[in-house]
Write an enzyme that holds these catalytic residues in place. Structure first.
Site, PDB file in Angstrom:
ATOM      1  N   HIS A  51       0.655  -1.256   0.190  1.00  0.00           N
ATOM      2  CA  HIS A  51      -0.193   0.016   0.435  1.00  0.00           C
ATOM      3  C   HIS A  51       0.458   1.309  -0.041  1.00  0.00           C
ATOM      4  O   HIS A  51       1.046   2.062  -1.010  1.00  0.00           O
ATOM      5  CB  HIS A  51      -1.161   0.210   1.079  1.00  0.00           C
ATOM      6  CG  HIS A  51      -1.365   1.466   1.080  1.00  0.00           C
ATOM      7  ND1 HIS A  51      -3.284   1.561   1.050  1.00  0.00           N
ATOM      8  CD2 HIS A  51      -2.171   2.837   1.930  1.00  0.00           C
ATOM      9  CE1 HIS A  51      -3.554   2.312   1.443  1.00  0.00           C
ATOM     10  NE2 HIS A  51      -2.744   3.202   1.600  1.00  0.00           N
ATOM     11  N   GLU A  52       1.548   1.410   0.908  1.00  0.00           N
ATOM     12  CA  GLU A  52       3.017   2.164   0.974  1.00  0.00           C
ATOM     13  C   GLU A  52       3.877   2.906  -0.044  1.00  0.00           C
ATOM     14  O   GLU A  52       3.937   3.669  -0.548  1.00  0.00           O
ATOM     15  CB  GLU A  52       3.314   2.229   2.653  1.00  0.00           C
ATOM     16  CG  GLU A  52       2.579   2.294   3.378  1.00  0.00           C
ATOM     17  CD  GLU A  52       1.907   3.750   3.470  1.00  0.00           C
ATOM     18  OE1 GLU A  52       2.012   4.953   2.475  1.00  0.00           O
ATOM     19  OE2 GLU A  52       0.783   3.857   4.622  1.00  0.00           O
ATOM     20  N   HIS A  93       1.906   4.421  -3.206  1.00  0.00           N
ATOM     21  CA  HIS A  93       2.242   6.012  -3.137  1.00  0.00           C
ATOM     22  C   HIS A  93       3.762   6.503  -3.006  1.00  0.00           C
ATOM     23  O   HIS A  93       3.480   7.534  -3.786  1.00  0.00           O
ATOM     24  CB  HIS A  93       1.620   6.130  -1.261  1.00  0.00           C
ATOM     25  CG  HIS A  93       0.944   5.848  -0.567  1.00  0.00           C
ATOM     26  ND1 HIS A  93      -0.786   7.067  -1.211  1.00  0.00           N
ATOM     27  CD2 HIS A  93       0.303   5.859   0.627  1.00  0.00           C
ATOM     28  CE1 HIS A  93      -1.467   6.622  -0.676  1.00  0.00           C
ATOM     29  NE2 HIS A  93      -1.626   6.644   0.643  1.00  0.00           N
ATOM     30  N   HIS A 138       3.384   6.267  -6.614  1.00  0.00           N
ATOM     31  CA  HIS A 138       2.941   7.436  -7.233  1.00  0.00           C
ATOM     32  C   HIS A 138       3.718   8.514  -7.132  1.00  0.00           C
ATOM     33  O   HIS A 138       3.730   9.421  -8.325  1.00  0.00           O
ATOM     34  CB  HIS A 138       1.513   7.676  -6.908  1.00  0.00           C
ATOM     35  CG  HIS A 138       0.548   8.201  -7.405  1.00  0.00           C
ATOM     36  ND1 HIS A 138      -0.609   8.758  -6.555  1.00  0.00           N
ATOM     37  CD2 HIS A 138       0.666   9.437  -8.340  1.00  0.00           C
ATOM     38  CE1 HIS A 138      -1.601   9.364  -7.346  1.00  0.00           C
ATOM     39  NE2 HIS A 138      -0.734  10.508  -8.232  1.00  0.00           N
TER      40      HIS A 138
END
Length: 624
Positions: free
Chosen positions: A408-409, A412, A415
């Site tokens: 999940h991190e 980020h 991105h």
């Protein structure tokens, strides 16, 4: 064969993970599991030297006062100076913040964070003339500037968006006051963070003859115990200790709401919600429709809770049961190396370049992996150091959920990495509304990959259950949080004073409605009333709803990445590198998802029900 061995040694791996996660001293953590902040600044002293340089350079912005609208060239010079200074200040802030997060008890770094807050306030006052001055520009003159100076195109989205918000900007004097107000507006959040992470007297409990300090990381670990008595004991001890400080937590949250209300009134918005969503030009209807849609589909959530009850083989489901393993004697535990291997393989649909950069994050010390005493709880990705690389803070405990949090991190981080590489700093930031799409899509890819590797019914139940846990935590739980936020902000806006006792009552009633307490779906014990007091996101003002909207968007996009065309995948990667060149809803349309429709939400509910149907079929095969 490797998967079979992994499952057979689950207990051993779990024990190893606990041993690592319980390290008390940061120096005991191997260097490869600690982020390398020297990539930002070689020493604290070099940070100080750079801060002093920036502090001197930023005085130059005053020389452009009264000149911004004179010519396109002058405007570009001013914007470039402003952008460059902002870039360096954000880097300074990142270093101080992450140094502090390593051990929140170290006052030196807390002081450095405060220095940066003062620096931002000082700079905000210096540039307070800029937006009022820019707002005197007519759109026709601004378009003439774009034609005369090609470099201004970089700032076109910012400038046009500023004109859109003209009604919510004030005079130079008002903007100066708003800049200085930042010295106070974050106090409630800062006090909450310091108290929660560094000074809160976490309870000590005895588990299996061993004394355990029930800090945030250990609470997250032991609430997932297979032993129901341990789960109940952990929840009772943790929430009751929170309740001892009900008045303090209540005063902090009430102060934060009032800070938001001040900014709302000063900016001429109708509500704090409207102000929070306006940065991304997101209609408040998106927020309200999410709450409405979720409330209209609580039967799907209750189906999941009843399924959990069935899988756990218990007559009555309690709130403290919600983090326990779903399948008896299946402990999905992963070392960091195993987690990294699974994550990288799951990301292959996004292409070699995406995987290669992800591999760098794991091997070049972008990640601070394990808990240590005083370390900030939770997990995050910090991608604001534009000229360096993103960083990830983790508190890895060896569970499937930790592996899922890690990817999940990483979403980020990728991105931020991709948009920083493609966009000018002025456009490299991106809205929170789209930020959670990249992270939750990574989780979808991991779940899909793991399900393809595992055929054993019990293990499949656990993986499918993890997806449902994500739906519970991201779609239903975060929407519940969003509804709670809306309720408390509305009441304060009406002039009501709220105390910790008021927050307790509102939170408990709302939670019982969501979890079907009165229908005996899930018993929400009285101590759950204190849960709101340790949720940091309530200090971010209407942040959490975006987890839920992103979950629905990523569900739709993951189907395109996994089963669509190369063009679908290309659109998604372009989305990740677009930064803030468009409004977030428009960026998602370009990626292939229209959040103005109910389609993403409907697809998500359909997928949740499909997953539950498979799980129910497996349970029937197993005779349960």
């Amino acid at each position: 064969m490797r998967k079979k061995t992994q499952l057979m040694t689950a207990v051993m791996l779990f024990s190893t993970s606990i041993a690592v996660s319980q390290m008390k001293v940061r120096d005991e953590v191997p260097a490869k599991y600690k982020w390398n902040l020297t990539d930002l600044y070689s020493t604290d002293e070099s940070w100080k030297v750079e801060k002093e340089r920036v502090q001197q350079q930023m005085k130059q912005v005053a020389s452009y006062k009264g000149k911004l609208t004179q010519s396109a060239a002058t405007l570009l010079e001013a914007l470039e100076l402003n952008s460059g200074l902002a870039k360096e200040m954000v880097r300074l802030s990142s270093y101080a913040s992450m140094k502090s997060d390593q051990d929140t008890r170290v006052t030196k770094y807390a002081g450095m964070k405060q220095e940066l807050q003062q620096l931002f306030a000082e700079y905000g006052a210096l540039v307070s003339y800029m937006e009022p001055e820019l707002l005197t520009l007519e759109e026709s003159k601004l378009n003439a500037f774009f034609a005369a100076e090609k470099g201004l195109v970089t700032y076109k989205f910012y400038l046009m968006d500023l004109l859109r918000k003209r009604a919510h900007r004030g005079s130079e004097e008002v903007e100066k006051i708003m800049a200085y107000s930042s010295l106070m507006s974050g106090n409630a959040a800062n006090i909450f963070s310091t108290f929660s992470n560094a000074e809160f007297p976490y309870p000590e409990i005895e588990l299996n003859g061993k004394a355990i300090t029930l800090n945030s990381a250990n609470f997250a670990l032991y609430r997932a115990s297979e032993d129901r008595a341990i789960r109940s004991k952990v929840f009772d001890a943790y929430f009751n200790k929170l309740n001892e400080f009900q008045r303090t937590f209540g005063a902090q949250l009430y102060g934060n709401i009032n800070a938001g209300l001040f900014a709302t009134k000063a900016r001429n918005y109708n509500s704090t919600l409207e102000r929070a969503l306006d940065d991304g030009n997101i209609p408040t209807a998106v927020y309200h429709n999410l709450v409405k849609n979720v409330n209209g589909n609580l039967n799907t959530f209750h189906r999941y809770l009843n399924l959990r009850k069935r899988m756990m083989g218990i007559d009555t489901l309690h709130y403290y049961d919600l983090y326990a393993p779903l399948v008896e004697q299946v402990d999905l535990a992963y070392t960091v190396d195993e987690a990294v291997d699974n994550i990288l393989k799951s990301l292959k649909p996004l292409g070699k370049d995406y995987v290669d950069v992800s591999n760098k994050a794991f091997n070049e010390r972008w990640i601070d992996m394990y808990p240590n005493e005083g370390k900030r709880s939770g997990a995050y990705s910090n991608g604001s150091a534009y000229d360096v690389h993103p960083y990830i803070l983790m508190n890895y405990n060896g569970k499937y959920n930790d592996m899922s949090t890690l990817t999940h991190e990483l979403g980020h981080t990728m991105h931020s990495y991709l948009t920083n590489k493609k966009q000018h700093f002025a456009n490299a930031d991106y809205s929170i509304f789209v930020a959670e799409v990249a992270s939750t899509l990574n989780e979808e890819l991991l779940n899909d990959y793991m399900l393809k590797q595992i055929k054993d019914d019990k293990v499949r139940l656990a993986i499918l259950g993890n997806y449902l846990e994500g739906a519970k935590g991201t779609l239903f739980r975060q929407t519940q949080f969003a509804e709670f936020e809306s309720m408390i902000h509305d009441r304060v806006a009406k002039g009501e004073a709220l105390t910790g006792e008021d927050f307790d009552k509102m939170y408990l009633e709302l939670t019982r409605r969501y979890y079907g307490h009165d229908k005996n779906v899930c018993i929400v014990d009285d101590n759950v009333k204190s849960e709101w007091s340790y949720i940091p996101h309530f200090y971010y003002n209407f942040y959490v709803y975006q987890y839920a909207t992103s979950f629905t968007a990523s569900t739709a996009l993951s189907e395109k990445v996994l089963r669509g065309t190369d063009e679908d995948r290309k659109k998604y990667l372009n989305f990740l590198s677009s930064g803030s060149t468009k409004y977030p809803v428009d960026l998602l349309v370009d990626a292939g998802v229209d959040m103005n429709t109910s389609e993403p939400f409907d697809l998500t509910i359909a997928k949740i029900n499909k997953v539950m149907a498979e799980m129910e079929a497996i349970l029937t095969r197993l005779g349960k």
